[in-house]
Design a protein around this motif. Structure first.
Motif, PDB file in Angstrom:
ATOM      1  N   LEU A 150     -82.286   7.897 -19.523  1.00 46.61           N
ATOM      2  CA  LEU A 150     -80.865   7.435 -19.584  1.00 46.61           C
ATOM      3  C   LEU A 150     -80.542   6.788 -21.038  1.00 46.61           C
ATOM      4  N   ASP A 151     -81.466   6.973 -21.867  1.00 47.52           N
ATOM      5  CA  ASP A 151     -81.414   6.230 -23.085  1.00 47.52           C
ATOM      6  C   ASP A 151     -81.385   4.798 -23.079  1.00 47.52           C
ATOM      7  N   ILE A 152     -81.833   4.076 -22.032  1.00 43.13           N
ATOM      8  CA  ILE A 152     -81.556   2.782 -22.033  1.00 43.13           C
ATOM      9  C   ILE A 152     -83.057   2.005 -22.453  1.00 43.13           C
ATOM     10  N   ASP A 153     -82.951   1.299 -23.496  1.00 43.61           N
ATOM     11  CA  ASP A 153     -84.436   0.870 -24.055  1.00 43.61           C
ATOM     12  C   ASP A 153     -84.837  -0.189 -23.255  1.00 43.61           C
ATOM     13  N   CYS A 154     -86.015  -0.241 -22.799  1.00 39.01           N
ATOM     14  CA  CYS A 154     -86.684  -1.191 -22.077  1.00 39.01           C
ATOM     15  C   CYS A 154     -88.271  -1.043 -22.123  1.00 39.01           C
ATOM     16  N   PRO A 155     -88.659  -2.357 -22.579  1.00 39.34           N
ATOM     17  CA  PRO A 155     -90.254  -2.591 -22.675  1.00 39.34           C
ATOM     18  C   PRO A 155     -90.665  -2.244 -21.322  1.00 39.34           C
ATOM     19  N   PRO A 156     -92.003  -1.774 -21.417  1.00 37.18           N
ATOM     20  CA  PRO A 156     -92.656  -1.783 -19.988  1.00 37.18           C
ATOM     21  C   PRO A 156     -92.897  -3.157 -19.074  1.00 37.18           C
ATOM     22  N   THR A 157     -93.032  -4.091 -19.823  1.00 38.62           N
ATOM     23  CA  THR A 157     -93.024  -5.403 -19.491  1.00 38.62           C
ATOM     24  C   THR A 157     -91.622  -6.205 -18.763  1.00 38.62           C
ATOM     25  N   SER A 158     -90.661  -5.429 -18.955  1.00 39.67           N
ATOM     26  CA  SER A 158     -89.293  -5.831 -18.715  1.00 39.67           C
ATOM     27  C   SER A 158     -88.265  -4.797 -17.915  1.00 39.67           C
ATOM     28  N   VAL A 159     -88.878  -4.316 -16.993  1.00 38.96           N
ATOM     29  CA  VAL A 159     -88.491  -3.339 -16.010  1.00 38.96           C
ATOM     30  C   VAL A 159     -87.303  -4.336 -15.175  1.00 38.96           C
ATOM     31  N   PRO A 160     -85.899  -3.801 -14.941  1.00 37.05           N
ATOM     32  CA  PRO A 160     -85.176  -4.467 -14.244  1.00 37.05           C
ATOM     33  C   PRO A 160     -85.506  -4.406 -12.679  1.00 37.05           C
ATOM     34  N   HIS A 161     -85.127  -5.358 -11.861  1.00 38.82           N
ATOM     35  CA  HIS A 161     -85.333  -5.279 -10.439  1.00 38.82           C
ATOM     36  C   HIS A 161     -84.079  -5.112  -9.844  1.00 38.82           C
ATOM     37  N   ILE A 162     -83.880  -3.673  -9.569  1.00 38.88           N
ATOM     38  CA  ILE A 162     -82.420  -3.312  -9.020  1.00 38.88           C
ATOM     39  C   ILE A 162     -82.623  -2.665  -7.623  1.00 38.88           C
ATOM     40  N   ALA A 163     -81.716  -3.255  -6.735  1.00 34.17           N
ATOM     41  CA  ALA A 163     -81.913  -3.279  -5.265  1.00 34.17           C
ATOM     42  C   ALA A 163     -80.621  -2.372  -4.783  1.00 34.17           C
ATOM     43  N   PHE A 164     -80.709  -1.536  -4.026  1.00 31.85           N
ATOM     44  CA  PHE A 164     -79.524  -0.804  -3.498  1.00 31.85           C
ATOM     45  C   PHE A 164     -79.360  -1.216  -2.085  1.00 31.85           C
ATOM     46  N   LEU A 165     -78.212  -1.951  -1.565  1.00 26.42           N
ATOM     47  CA  LEU A 165     -77.954  -2.695  -0.476  1.00 26.42           C
ATOM     48  C   LEU A 165     -76.844  -1.992   0.210  1.00 26.42           C
ATOM     49  N   ALA A 166     -77.277  -1.143   1.563  1.00 26.86           N
ATOM     50  CA  ALA A 166     -76.251  -0.613   2.001  1.00 26.86           C
ATOM     51  C   ALA A 166     -75.805  -1.322   3.248  1.00 26.86           C
TER      52      ALA A 166
END
Length: 579
Positions: A69-85
């Motif tokens: 998605l062309d989002i620059d992100c170091p391997p040590t800084s992967v965001p924590h994203i939760a999908f809550l239905a």
């Protein structure tokens, strides 16, 4: 002297080996027999090792997705994203599939670290995770919503086996008919079966509440979370291996291993909003909707009627024979006529005690009508099935027991365990939507350290209620939650399709996405009409209704893709600043 020295050393070595062996055997026996509570009950507010391992593997999937998605992100800084239905019966089950379908098509589903659900959305989660590759195969998930249903014979066969178990309850009946009639599959695997999977899919967290502790207002004993690895109480941090949920414990000791519940039973337990007495208010006939008649005895009568009507509606979906369907329609009409028959003139001069006896007799009449109908059916397979269902259901309706399972905290020696759990070897896990209709609690605070929550709203209640309830819950348990702009709450009668609630520091940001909104409803009147058309408590949806909810939920995700991308990028930057 040399021989003596050798003998002395050998003796010391022998004694050391013997004592070590005894010690090893002793420790082994303690762990195997469960006499040390640490062997089976984990007390911690951190991730268990297995979830930590899964999450670390999943982060590589997320990282690869962000790069695409062309989002620059170091391997040590992967965001924590939760999908809550959210919950919402079949509306939420279908809506979740539609939302995730569009996220897959837009290349976003692999940015998710977690997937959490309550109530009806857990039905969809159970169906999704039956496919180990679901996150790259959403076409198959959509197609499963339209397959032929399960036949009554198969459902009753399952039910007959469950009836032999110690913890048989109405959740079993609700679960099998929900699985057969709404999700159209009988999923006999266990949640712990997913524990050995790789990180292809987001990590699943299912949520329930403990009914007794909820009723008594216990904070620590209310919210209950389940994952493939462990299950337990979110706020107390007390967990047991999911494969042992339902087994017999005392004082933290495993006394007897019981078979783990399958996904059919689990769906009934997680999605049984019907267990809550307040749900009957949706079926109050006009003549009874007055304060003088609507006491506890009347509500109990309505509760019985509502349960019978809902179970019959689900049973219809497992039957194809036209004569049998006509027989079911006849019974539903009999029950409906009884509940809508105005008996207020008979109640006007009665005392509260008299009214209590009266409504108890009315309830007995409902059950009698059910039994009489079953007995008067023409001989044949359907009569056999109906008789068996009647035999299984009526005793449970009289007990009104839901979500029964073994209590692993029975007499557990810890001051944080409330009395509602200490004193009984059973607990009652029911629909978490009765407290908060989105599974926020497991994703607040340091344990999972979430940066961004994507929260599609499929609920039938007041818009924004799930967020305000979660905000209040977070304040009660002292966990971070973003500030909600009061102006947003003014949109409750006709919301936008997407709101961003910005989090600061340890607060997660929230993308809140109402299913029905001013992009697909022209005004508040149409918004309300959509809520009623797709209400939670109705018979299983027609194919047209399923398709409609699918398309609306897909469109909501597609139309807000840029907002989702922007917030995902911000979550990645936020994670970098945290590290």
């Amino acid at each position: 002297m040399q021989p003596y020295a050798y003998s002395s050393s050998a003796a010391l070595v022998f004694v050391w080996m013997l004592s070590s062996e005894v010690l090893a055997l002793s420790v082994d026996n303690i762990e195997r027999d469960g006499t040390a509570s640490e062997a089976h009950v984990r007390h911690s507010h951190s991730l268990c090792a297995d979830e930590e391992e899964y999450v670390q593997s999943r982060k590589q999937v997320v990282l690869d997705s962000l790069r695409r998605l062309d989002i620059d992100c170091p391997p040590t800084s992967v965001p924590h994203i939760a999908f809550l239905a959210s919950g919402g019966g079949q509306r939420s089950a279908v809506g979740l599939v539609g939302s995730l379908y569009q996220m897959e098509k837009d290349g976003l589903v692999d940015t998710l670290l977690y997937l959490g659900g309550v109530s009806g959305s857990t039905w969809a989660m159970a169906s999704l995770y039956s496919d180990p590759q679901w996150s790259s195969n959403m076409d198959a998930a959509v197609s499963r919503l339209s397959v032929e249903g399960v036949y009554l014979e198969q459902a009753l066969s399952w039910l007959s086996e469950r009836a032999k178990e110690e913890h048989f309850s109405l959740s079993d009946v609700w679960g099998v008919l929900t699985s057969a009639g709404i999700m159209k599959q009988m999923d006999l695997r266990h949640l712990s079966d997913e524990a050995s999977r790789n990180a292809t899919n987001p990590y699943p967290i299912y949520s329930a509440i403990e009914k007794q502790c909820f009723a008594e207002g216990s904070v620590g004993g209310r919210w209950f979370e389940m994952s493939p690895h462990e299950s337990g109480f979110t706020e107390m941090g007390l967990f047991v291996n999911t494969s042992l949920l339902g087994s017999k414990f005392k004082s933290g000791e495993l006394l007897e291993t019981k078979p783990e519940m399958d996904m059919v039973k689990l769906q009934g337990l997680l999605g049984c909003a019907l267990a809550h007495e307040e749900m009957v208010r949706e079926v109050i006939p006009p003549w009874m909707n007055t304060p003088e008649y609507l006491d506890s005895a009347a509500l109990e009568y309505l509760r019985l009627y509502n349960a019978l009507d809902q179970l019959l509606s689900l049973t219809r979906t497992t039957v194809e024979d036209p004569t049998a369907l006509a027989d079911l329609s006849q019974l539903q009409k009999i029950l409906k006529d009884k509940i809508h028959y105005n008996v207020s003139p008979l109640l006007q001069s009665k005392t509260s005690e008299d009214r209590k006896e009266f409504f108890q007799q009315q309830g007995a009449d409902l059950l009698s009508a059910f039994e009489t109908w079953s007995q008067n059916l023409n001989d044949g397979p359907f009569k056999t099935h109906a008789s068996m269902l009647t035999k299984q259901v009526i005793p449970l309706l009289l007990k009104w027991e839901w979500g029964t399972t073994g209590n692993f905290l029975y007499q557990y020696k810890d001051t944080s365990v409330p009395a509602c759990l200490l004193s009984t070897d059973k607990m009652y896990l029911v629909d978490a939507g009765l407290l908060i209709n989105v599974g926020y609690p497991p994703f607040l605070g340091d344990k999972r350290d979430i940066d961004l929550i994507i929260a599609p709203e499929y609920s039938a209640g007041n818009m924004f209620e799930t967020m305000t309830l979660a905000r209040d819950y977070a304040a009660e348990v002292n966990k971070p939650f973003p500030k909600i702009d009061e102006k947003i709450l003014e949109d409750k009668d006709l919301p936008e399709s997407c709101y961003v609630i910005e989090g600061k520091e340890k607060e997660p940001s929230i993308i809140y996405m109402p299913l029905f909104n001013r992009q697909n409803c022209k005004d508040a009147k149409e918004f309300q009409a959509k809520m009623e058309e797709f209400s939670t408590f109705q018979g299983p949806f027609s194919q047209d209704k399923i398709d409609s909810v699918l398309e609306i939920s897909k469109a909501n995700m597609k139309n807000n893709r840029e907002t989702l991308l922007r917030e995902i990028k911000k979550a990645a930057l936020r994670r970098q600043t945290k590290n």
